[in-house]
Scaffold this motif. Structure first.
Motif, PDB file in Angstrom:
ATOM      1  N   LEU A 107       0.840  -1.204   0.000  1.00 32.28           N
ATOM      2  CA  LEU A 107       0.000   0.000   0.000  1.00 32.28           C
ATOM      3  C   LEU A 107       0.880   1.261   0.000  1.00 32.28           C
ATOM      4  N   THR A 108       1.918   1.271   0.852  1.00 31.19           N
ATOM      5  CA  THR A 108       2.761   2.485   0.875  1.00 31.19           C
ATOM      6  C   THR A 108       3.447   2.681  -0.473  1.00 31.19           C
ATOM      7  N   ARG A 109       3.838   1.593  -1.129  1.00 29.56           N
ATOM      8  CA  ARG A 109       4.462   1.730  -2.458  1.00 29.56           C
ATOM      9  C   ARG A 109       3.477   2.360  -3.444  1.00 29.56           C
ATOM     10  N   PHE A 110       2.228   1.867  -3.391  1.00 31.47           N
ATOM     11  CA  PHE A 110       1.192   2.397  -4.288  1.00 31.47           C
ATOM     12  C   PHE A 110       0.916   3.880  -3.993  1.00 31.47           C
ATOM     13  N   LEU A 111       0.780   4.215  -2.710  1.00 30.50           N
ATOM     14  CA  LEU A 111       0.488   5.608  -2.337  1.00 30.50           C
ATOM     15  C   LEU A 111       1.626   6.536  -2.746  1.00 30.50           C
ATOM     16  N   ALA A 112       2.868   6.075  -2.540  1.00 32.29           N
ATOM     17  CA  ALA A 112       4.020   6.893  -2.931  1.00 32.29           C
ATOM     18  C   ALA A 112       3.974   7.153  -4.434  1.00 32.29           C
ATOM     19  N   ALA A 113       3.642   6.127  -5.206  1.00 32.72           N
ATOM     20  CA  ALA A 113       3.575   6.301  -6.668  1.00 32.72           C
ATOM     21  C   ALA A 113       2.477   7.310  -7.024  1.00 32.72           C
ATOM     22  N   CYS A 114       1.321   7.212  -6.375  1.00 32.27           N
ATOM     23  CA  CYS A 114       0.222   8.147  -6.655  1.00 32.27           C
ATOM     24  C   CYS A 114       0.641   9.575  -6.314  1.00 32.27           C
ATOM     25  N   LEU A 115       1.357   9.727  -5.197  1.00 34.36           N
ATOM     26  CA  LEU A 115       1.747  11.062  -4.728  1.00 34.36           C
ATOM     27  C   LEU A 115       3.035  11.552  -5.386  1.00 34.36           C
ATOM     28  N   GLU A 116       3.617  10.707  -6.217  1.00 38.21           N
ATOM     29  CA  GLU A 116       4.861  11.053  -6.918  1.00 38.21           C
ATOM     30  C   GLU A 116       5.983  11.394  -5.936  1.00 38.21           C
ATOM     31  N   ILE A 117       6.063  10.530  -4.924  1.00 36.96           N
ATOM     32  CA  ILE A 117       7.084  10.643  -3.884  1.00 36.96           C
ATOM     33  C   ILE A 117       7.899   9.357  -3.961  1.00 36.96           C
ATOM     34  N   ARG A 118       9.188   9.452  -3.689  1.00 31.59           N
ATOM     35  CA  ARG A 118      10.028   8.256  -3.847  1.00 31.59           C
ATOM     36  C   ARG A 118       9.638   7.149  -2.870  1.00 31.59           C
ATOM     37  N   ARG A 119       9.462   7.524  -1.606  1.00 29.16           N
ATOM     38  CA  ARG A 119       9.227   6.498  -0.590  1.00 29.16           C
ATOM     39  C   ARG A 119       8.401   7.053   0.560  1.00 29.16           C
ATOM     40  N   LEU A 120       7.543   6.241   1.129  1.00 32.15           N
ATOM     41  CA  LEU A 120       6.732   6.670   2.268  1.00 32.15           C
ATOM     42  C   LEU A 120       6.992   5.760   3.461  1.00 32.15           C
ATOM     43  N   HIS A 121       6.903   6.354   4.648  1.00 34.14           N
ATOM     44  CA  HIS A 121       7.039   5.584   5.888  1.00 34.14           C
ATOM     45  C   HIS A 121       5.776   5.791   6.704  1.00 34.14           C
ATOM     46  N   CYS A 122       5.377   4.768   7.458  1.00 36.26           N
ATOM     47  CA  CYS A 122       4.271   4.976   8.389  1.00 36.26           C
ATOM     48  C   CYS A 122       4.708   6.041   9.392  1.00 36.26           C
ATOM     49  N   TYR A 123       3.797   6.974   9.680  1.00 40.58           N
ATOM     50  CA  TYR A 123       4.072   8.018  10.673  1.00 40.58           C
ATOM     51  C   TYR A 123       4.404   7.305  11.987  1.00 40.58           C
ATOM     52  N   ALA A 124       5.596   7.596  12.526  1.00 38.63           N
ATOM     53  CA  ALA A 124       6.061   6.846  13.696  1.00 38.63           C
ATOM     54  C   ALA A 124       5.380   7.300  14.987  1.00 38.63           C
ATOM     55  N   ASP A 125       4.543   8.353  14.925  1.00 39.56           N
ATOM     56  CA  ASP A 125       3.885   8.844  16.133  1.00 39.56           C
ATOM     57  C   ASP A 125       2.968   7.754  16.712  1.00 39.56           C
ATOM     58  N   PRO A 126       3.184   7.405  18.000  1.00 41.05           N
ATOM     59  CA  PRO A 126       2.428   6.269  18.564  1.00 41.05           C
ATOM     60  C   PRO A 126       0.932   6.549  18.723  1.00 41.05           C
ATOM     61  N   LEU A 127       0.514   7.822  18.673  1.00 43.84           N
ATOM     62  CA  LEU A 127      -0.925   8.124  18.778  1.00 43.84           C
ATOM     63  C   LEU A 127      -1.525   8.535  17.441  1.00 43.84           C
ATOM     64  N   ALA A 128      -0.766   9.272  16.636  1.00 40.62           N
ATOM     65  CA  ALA A 128      -1.347   9.891  15.435  1.00 40.62           C
ATOM     66  C   ALA A 128      -1.084   9.116  14.145  1.00 40.62           C
TER      67      ALA A 128
END
Ligand SMILES: O=C(O)CCC(=O)C(=O)O
Ligand SMILES: [Fe+2]
Length: 293
Positions: A129-150
């Motif tokens: 999913l992150t690979r697909f979203l990054a491609a849609c957003l034209e961003i090289r790579r995405l990481h899950c937001y590391a914030d434990p609440l948000a």
């Protein structure tokens, strides 16, 4: 139960429609067509919808996961301006977006309510999913937001509640509508009402006062995934009718940099508490600020 057993509970193909969206075959024509369509929508108005991404059977699992965790929702009612501020600012006129305060009365199920391996978490963290979203957003790579609440949350709007007009502070958000209201609870937005050079205050004020110029109501149904650039487009979830069922949406937050943690003030505002990780990150920021100065 250990992590491996939990993760094995759901395969990604059980949860999302990989027949229509072959997330495991990024070179396929269907995958490329989905990415191209989303890119075109995002370029035009900062919003893309991946229709029926979640399989119908999975949708009822997502719904039960939200309902089970609903007692952990942090509700907060506040009147805020579109920039999430709640205090009058004497530097601006009274009739101005900075000094126009509207009700936000929704709640969030926080990130630490979801255990690793539950269906919602499996979708949120799926590398496909992150690979697909990054491609849609034209961003090289995405990481899950590391914030434990948000990082992984659900936005809860019970009958009578609304999430008023605002801008997001993050560049984009990813939402899966899980349960829709029978009346109200609609996602509305004004594409690109502001940009880096123009705050768009006049148009914003008109919308805050009920004007409908430029307002788009998104056609979003349960099981659809929405990618939204909320920094430039004013948006809201309209009030859920008093006699409606609640509206529940899972919200997935990602960052371009790994290891990002949210600010203490905003975390308290949205979740009513902070964790040691937030305080440690804040101390780290103070330290580096001192060094830079
Ligand atoms: O629930 C939604 O669809 C999005 C709510 C929203 O705009 C937000 O959480 O910033
Ligand atoms: Fe938002």
């Amino acid at each position: 139960m250990n992590g491996t057993t939990m993760t094995a509970r759901y395969g990604l193909g059980d949860l999302i429609d990989v027949d229509r969206y072959p997330f495991d075959q990024p070179d396929s024509a269907a995958y490329r067509a989905a990415v191209d369509a989303a890119r075109a929508q995002l370029r035009t108005d900062g919003c893309a919808v991946i229709k029926d991404l979640i399989r119908p059977a999975a949708l009822s699992i997502l719904s039960s996961e939200i309902v089970e965790r609903k007692p952990t929702t942090h509700y907060s009612t506040q009147t805020m301006n579109p920039y999430f501020h709640t205090e009058h600012n004497p530097d601006y006129p009274d009739r101005h977006p900075v000094n126009t305060f509207l009700e936000r009365s929704s709640g969030f199920i926080p990130g630490d309510s979801w255990e690793s391996g539950c269906a919602t978490d499996v979708i949120f963290r799926a590398p496909e999913l992150t690979r697909f979203l990054a491609a849609c957003l034209e961003i090289r790579r995405l990481h899950c937001y590391a914030d434990p609440l948000a990082g992984l949350t659900a936005n809860i709007l019970d009958p009578g509640q609304q999430f008023t007009w605002h801008f997001d502070t993050n560049d984009f958000a990813v939402t899966v509508l899980v349960d829709e209201a029978d009346e109200g609870g609609l996602f509305e937005y004004v594409p690109n009402i502001r940009n880096a050079d123009d705050e768009g205050f006049d148009h914003i004020q008109d919308v805050l006062e009920g004007g409908r110029d430029g307002v788009v109501t998104l056609d979003l149904r349960p099981g659809d995934l929405q990618i939204f650039r909320g920094r430039y487009s004013l948006h809201r979830v309209s009030r859920v009718a008093a006699d409606s069922v609640p509206r529940h949406a899972a919200i997935f937050a990602y960052t371009e940099q790994p290891g990002v943690i949210g600010r203490v003030v905003r975390t308290r505002q949205l979740f009513g508490r902070v964790l040691p990780e937030h305080e440690a990150a804040e101390r780290e920021r103070v330290r580096s600020d001192t060094l830079l100065d």
